[in-house]
Design a protein around this motif. Structure first.
Motif, PDB file in Angstrom:
ATOM      1  N   LEU A   9       3.819 -71.746   4.905  1.00  0.00           N
ATOM      2  CA  LEU A   9       3.240 -70.852   3.909  1.00  0.00           C
ATOM      3  C   LEU A   9       1.763 -70.640   4.200  1.00  0.00           C
ATOM      4  CD1 LEU A   9       4.667 -71.857   0.417  1.00  0.00           C
ATOM      5  CD2 LEU A   9       4.887 -69.663   1.571  1.00  0.00           C
ATOM      6  N   ILE A  10       1.337 -69.404   4.081  1.00  0.00           N
ATOM      7  CA  ILE A  10      -0.064 -69.036   4.276  1.00  0.00           C
ATOM      8  C   ILE A  10      -0.607 -68.621   2.913  1.00  0.00           C
ATOM      9  CG2 ILE A  10      -1.644 -67.428   5.409  1.00  0.00           C
ATOM     10  CD1 ILE A  10       0.611 -67.126   7.567  1.00  0.00           C
ATOM     11  N   HIS A  11      -1.714 -69.207   2.514  1.00  0.00           N
ATOM     12  CA  HIS A  11      -2.356 -68.897   1.238  1.00  0.00           C
ATOM     13  C   HIS A  11      -3.567 -68.011   1.493  1.00  0.00           C
ATOM     14  CE1 HIS A  11      -0.176 -72.674   0.694  1.00  0.00           C
ATOM     15  NE2 HIS A  11       0.001 -72.283  -0.563  1.00  0.00           N
ATOM     16  N   PHE A  12      -3.689 -66.936   0.710  1.00  0.00           N
ATOM     17  CA  PHE A  12      -4.818 -66.017   0.845  1.00  0.00           C
ATOM     18  C   PHE A  12      -5.076 -65.367  -0.504  1.00  0.00           C
ATOM     19  CE2 PHE A  12      -1.002 -63.634   1.597  1.00  0.00           C
ATOM     20  CZ  PHE A  12      -1.229 -62.360   1.071  1.00  0.00           C
ATOM     21  N   THR A  13      -6.214 -64.695  -0.624  1.00  0.00           N
ATOM     22  CA  THR A  13      -6.536 -64.016  -1.876  1.00  0.00           C
ATOM     23  C   THR A  13      -6.827 -62.539  -1.619  1.00  0.00           C
ATOM     24  OG1 THR A  13      -8.907 -64.506  -1.742  1.00  0.00           O
ATOM     25  CG2 THR A  13      -7.526 -66.100  -2.931  1.00  0.00           C
ATOM     26  N   ILE A  14      -6.534 -61.737  -2.622  1.00  0.00           N
ATOM     27  CA  ILE A  14      -6.950 -60.335  -2.656  1.00  0.00           C
ATOM     28  C   ILE A  14      -7.629 -60.139  -4.006  1.00  0.00           C
ATOM     29  CG2 ILE A  14      -6.262 -57.912  -2.580  1.00  0.00           C
ATOM     30  CD1 ILE A  14      -3.732 -58.777  -1.054  1.00  0.00           C
ATOM     31  N   ASP A  15      -8.876 -59.751  -3.998  1.00  0.00           N
ATOM     32  CA  ASP A  15      -9.676 -59.599  -5.221  1.00  0.00           C
ATOM     33  C   ASP A  15      -9.638 -60.863  -6.083  1.00  0.00           C
ATOM     34  OD1 ASP A  15     -10.438 -57.040  -4.498  1.00  0.00           O
ATOM     35  OD2 ASP A  15      -8.906 -56.055  -5.706  1.00  0.00           O
ATOM     36  N   GLY A  16      -9.631 -62.022  -5.418  1.00  0.00           N
ATOM     37  CA  GLY A  16      -9.689 -63.291  -6.120  1.00  0.00           C
ATOM     38  C   GLY A  16      -8.346 -63.815  -6.608  1.00  0.00           C
ATOM     39  N   LYS A  17      -7.289 -63.002  -6.531  1.00  0.00           N
ATOM     40  CA  LYS A  17      -5.956 -63.447  -6.956  1.00  0.00           C
ATOM     41  C   LYS A  17      -5.238 -64.068  -5.765  1.00  0.00           C
ATOM     42  CE  LYS A  17      -1.725 -62.043  -9.210  1.00  0.00           C
ATOM     43  NZ  LYS A  17      -0.913 -60.956  -9.711  1.00  0.00           N
ATOM     44  N   THR A  20       0.794 -65.939  -1.506  1.00  0.00           N
ATOM     45  CA  THR A  20       1.311 -66.712  -0.381  1.00  0.00           C
ATOM     46  C   THR A  20       2.309 -65.860   0.383  1.00  0.00           C
ATOM     47  OG1 THR A  20       3.070 -67.690  -1.725  1.00  0.00           O
ATOM     48  CG2 THR A  20       1.046 -68.967  -1.490  1.00  0.00           C
ATOM     49  N   THR A  21       2.417 -66.121   1.663  1.00  0.00           N
ATOM     50  CA  THR A  21       3.369 -65.423   2.512  1.00  0.00           C
ATOM     51  C   THR A  21       3.746 -66.330   3.672  1.00  0.00           C
ATOM     52  OG1 THR A  21       3.789 -63.381   3.756  1.00  0.00           O
ATOM     53  CG2 THR A  21       1.582 -64.339   3.958  1.00  0.00           C
ATOM     54  N   ARG A  22       4.847 -66.019   4.295  1.00  0.00           N
ATOM     55  CA  ARG A  22       5.222 -66.675   5.545  1.00  0.00           C
ATOM     56  C   ARG A  22       5.038 -65.707   6.716  1.00  0.00           C
ATOM     57  NH1 ARG A  22       7.778 -71.520   4.333  1.00  0.00           N
ATOM     58  NH2 ARG A  22       8.698 -71.626   2.272  1.00  0.00           N
ATOM     59  N   ASP A  23       4.770 -64.452   6.387  1.00  0.00           N
ATOM     60  CA  ASP A  23       4.597 -63.400   7.395  1.00  0.00           C
ATOM     61  C   ASP A  23       3.105 -63.237   7.672  1.00  0.00           C
ATOM     62  OD1 ASP A  23       4.632 -61.208   9.040  1.00  0.00           O
ATOM     63  OD2 ASP A  23       5.583 -59.867   7.589  1.00  0.00           O
ATOM     64  N   ASP A  24       2.645 -63.746   8.814  1.00  0.00           N
ATOM     65  CA  ASP A  24       1.208 -63.750   9.103  1.00  0.00           C
ATOM     66  C   ASP A  24       0.696 -62.444   9.714  1.00  0.00           C
ATOM     67  OD1 ASP A  24       2.414 -64.066  11.549  1.00  0.00           O
ATOM     68  OD2 ASP A  24       1.230 -65.791  12.159  1.00  0.00           O
ATOM     69  N   HIS A  25       1.564 -61.448   9.860  1.00  0.00           N
ATOM     70  CA  HIS A  25       1.162 -60.133  10.357  1.00  0.00           C
ATOM     71  C   HIS A  25       1.751 -59.064   9.435  1.00  0.00           C
ATOM     72  CE1 HIS A  25       0.395 -62.485  13.996  1.00  0.00           C
ATOM     73  NE2 HIS A  25      -0.464 -61.527  14.308  1.00  0.00           N
ATOM     74  N   GLN A  26       0.879 -58.392   8.671  1.00  0.00           N
ATOM     75  CA  GLN A  26       1.323 -57.351   7.740  1.00  0.00           C
ATOM     76  C   GLN A  26       0.362 -56.177   7.801  1.00  0.00           C
ATOM     77  OE1 GLN A  26       2.529 -58.508   3.781  1.00  0.00           O
ATOM     78  NE2 GLN A  26       2.695 -60.647   4.394  1.00  0.00           N
TER      79      GLN A  26
END
Length: 80
Positions: A9-17, A20-26
């Motif tokens: 799982l990859i954790h990231f934020t968009i506008d502070g929210k 998570t995803t398993r797809d590291d290329h979108q």
């Protein structure tokens, strides 16, 4: 177990929210839609480690790393 389930799982934020995803290329447009934002009106930008920001074109495939911080940028409105 599918190939996608084997990825971490990859954790990231968009506008502070947080997301998570398993797809590291979108595509940038897909990430905007994930955040509930219209890609025709907003661009995606990444906050880099040095504090600078980089705007990403909608069709560009983005490599997502754990801990990445993205934000949306309103495109210029046309005056008619």
């Amino acid at each position: 177990m599918s190939e996608n389930e084997k990825r971490k799982l990859i954790h990231f934020t968009i506008d502070g929210k947080e997301y998570t995803t398993r797809d590291d290329h979108q595509e940038a447009a897909s990430l905007l839609r994930l955040a509930g934002v219209d890609p025709s009106q907003y661009d995606l930008a990444r906050k880099k480690k040095d504090g600078e920001t980089k705007t990403i074109n909608d069709g560009k495939v983005v490599e997502i790393n754990d801990g990445d911080a993205f934000f949306t940028v309103r495109q210029n409105a046309t005056v008619g």
